[in-house]
Design a protein around this motif. Structure first.
Motif, short mmCIF file in Angstrom:
data_model
loop_
_atom_site.label_atom_id
_atom_site.label_comp_id
_atom_site.label_asym_id
_atom_site.label_seq_id
_atom_site.Cartn_x
_atom_site.Cartn_y
_atom_site.Cartn_z
N ILE A 40 1.35 -6.90 6.44
CA ILE A 40 1.77 -5.54 6.13
C ILE A 40 0.62 -4.82 5.43
N PHE A 72 -3.63 -4.49 2.27
CA PHE A 72 -2.67 -5.57 2.55
C PHE A 72 -1.72 -5.79 1.37
N LEU A 73 -0.44 -5.83 1.69
CA LEU A 73 0.56 -6.24 0.70
C LEU A 73 0.26 -7.67 0.26
N GLU A 74 0.32 -7.89 -1.04
CA GLU A 74 0.05 -9.22 -1.60
C GLU A 74 1.36 -9.97 -1.84
N ASN A 75 1.26 -11.30 -1.86
CA ASN A 75 2.42 -12.09 -2.28
C ASN A 75 2.89 -11.62 -3.66
N ALA A 76 4.18 -11.70 -3.88
CA ALA A 76 4.83 -11.37 -5.15
C ALA A 76 4.88 -9.88 -5.45
N GLU A 77 4.55 -9.05 -4.45
CA GLU A 77 4.57 -7.60 -4.63
C GLU A 77 5.70 -6.97 -3.80
N THR A 78 6.24 -5.86 -4.30
CA THR A 78 7.08 -5.01 -3.44
C THR A 78 6.18 -4.04 -2.69
N LEU A 79 6.71 -3.40 -1.65
CA LEU A 79 5.94 -2.41 -0.90
C LEU A 79 5.45 -1.29 -1.82
N ASP A 81 5.02 -1.38 -5.14
CA ASP A 81 3.99 -1.90 -6.07
C ASP A 81 2.64 -1.99 -5.37
N GLU A 89 -6.66 1.15 -7.08
CA GLU A 89 -7.92 0.45 -6.81
C GLU A 89 -8.91 1.33 -6.04
N THR A 129 -14.20 0.63 -6.29
CA THR A 129 -15.34 -0.09 -5.72
C THR A 129 -15.32 -0.10 -4.19
N GLU A 130 -14.14 0.13 -3.57
CA GLU A 130 -14.07 0.11 -2.11
C GLU A 130 -14.24 1.51 -1.50
#
Lengths: 189, 189
Positions: A40, A72-79, A81, A89, A129-130
């Motif tokens: 995602i 990219f959605l990270e593990n342990a995150e809601t959409l 968040d 970032e 930074t990105e």
């Protein structure tokens, strides 16, 4: 995938496990089935008055082109968040996340984009930074030829159309790349 | 993850790569960074007249409990294609997929549910290999105490409320499990 991430065995089988319907990498030693699934991309369309915040990418792919804050959605995150984190970032910006606005499946690259409408809470933003550059654009200034991804172009196009109609609604769609040219045509080119 | 799936090295480092913000498994030999991301569960709420189709699970987790047809989105699939496939596999049923209806983040188990409203095109359905039983329920018959997942209960609850209001809208939410009891309380229990 060349080796089993569980036991380290090589020579993984690519086969349809019993009771399954699709080929998977299966470990011949420990029998672990390695599933691979789409990722995602979560992000937002940040609005300030009648302008939109875009970021110019400082990373590949599409270095130098403009995009909405997303990743990219990270593990342990809601959409939500994830969209807040990416906006912080990439644009050092804070937003109030509003309604889910575009959901776009990209089956050829195993991604699903999920973009929320949002409101900047202030204009104290700047490149993370990105990003090379972050700025606000009104509709007439959008660099349509310099957008990084078709998902971003579609999200912005929907937004300006819906804004003109005075009514925003969820847009669920997919983008399937054109089939590549067959080799004989490529050679002829 | 114990071994690098690219080169087979063991002793993966769990560290924050340069320019990143979260710890990842990184291969000490070939430097591959192994990202892990949430999976999408795509499915639908199939309607026939005023009844809903549910499947009784023939597999773990939640063997014997009732659910809507849904499962992990596969690579190379759109959300709609995945929902159609799961409905065919679990209920041998054909549906017209309608609007995206619930989007539920489950950060503790790294999943996002995406459920579409849909209409059965006929009543020629029956249990697939992952179902014990498939049947239509009207609202008064829904086995609320025997539903497999909170995402399914929430989707059904939203549906019956919206149907009463005469207006369906997208529901985006998350379910975060209660924090586990601290060990001293567990010991006391």
């Amino acid at each position: 995938m060349n080796f089993c991430s569980h036991c380290g065995a090589g020579d993984l089988d690519l086969r349809i496990p019993e009771g399954d319907t699709l080929p998977r990498f299966v470990c011949p030693r420990c029998a672990t089935i390695h599933y691979q699934n789409p990722k995602i991309v979560t992000g937002c369309l940040p609005v300030w008055e009648d302008r939109i915040l875009l970021c110019r990418r400082a990373i590949e792919p599409r270095y130098g082109l403009w995009t909405l804050p997303a990743g990219f959605l990270e593990n342990a995150e809601t959409l939500v968040d994830g969209a807040l984190r990416e906006t912080q970032e990439e644009a050092h910006a804070r937003v109030d996340i509003g309604e889910l606005y575009t959901v776009i499946s990209l089956p050829q690259i195993n991604q699903v984009y999920m973009m929320f409408r949002s409101r900047l809470t202030d204009v104290d933003f700047g490149p993370g930074t990105e990003s090379l550059e972050v700025r606000l654009f009104d509709e007439s200034e959008i660099p349509w030829e310099q957008l990084a991804f078709r998902t971003i172009a579609r999200t912005l196009r929907n937004f300006f159309l819906d804004r003109r109609l005075g009514r925003f609604s969820l847009h669920v769609s997919s983008i399937e790349r054109r089939a590549p040219l067959p080799p004989d045509l490529l050679a002829a080119g």
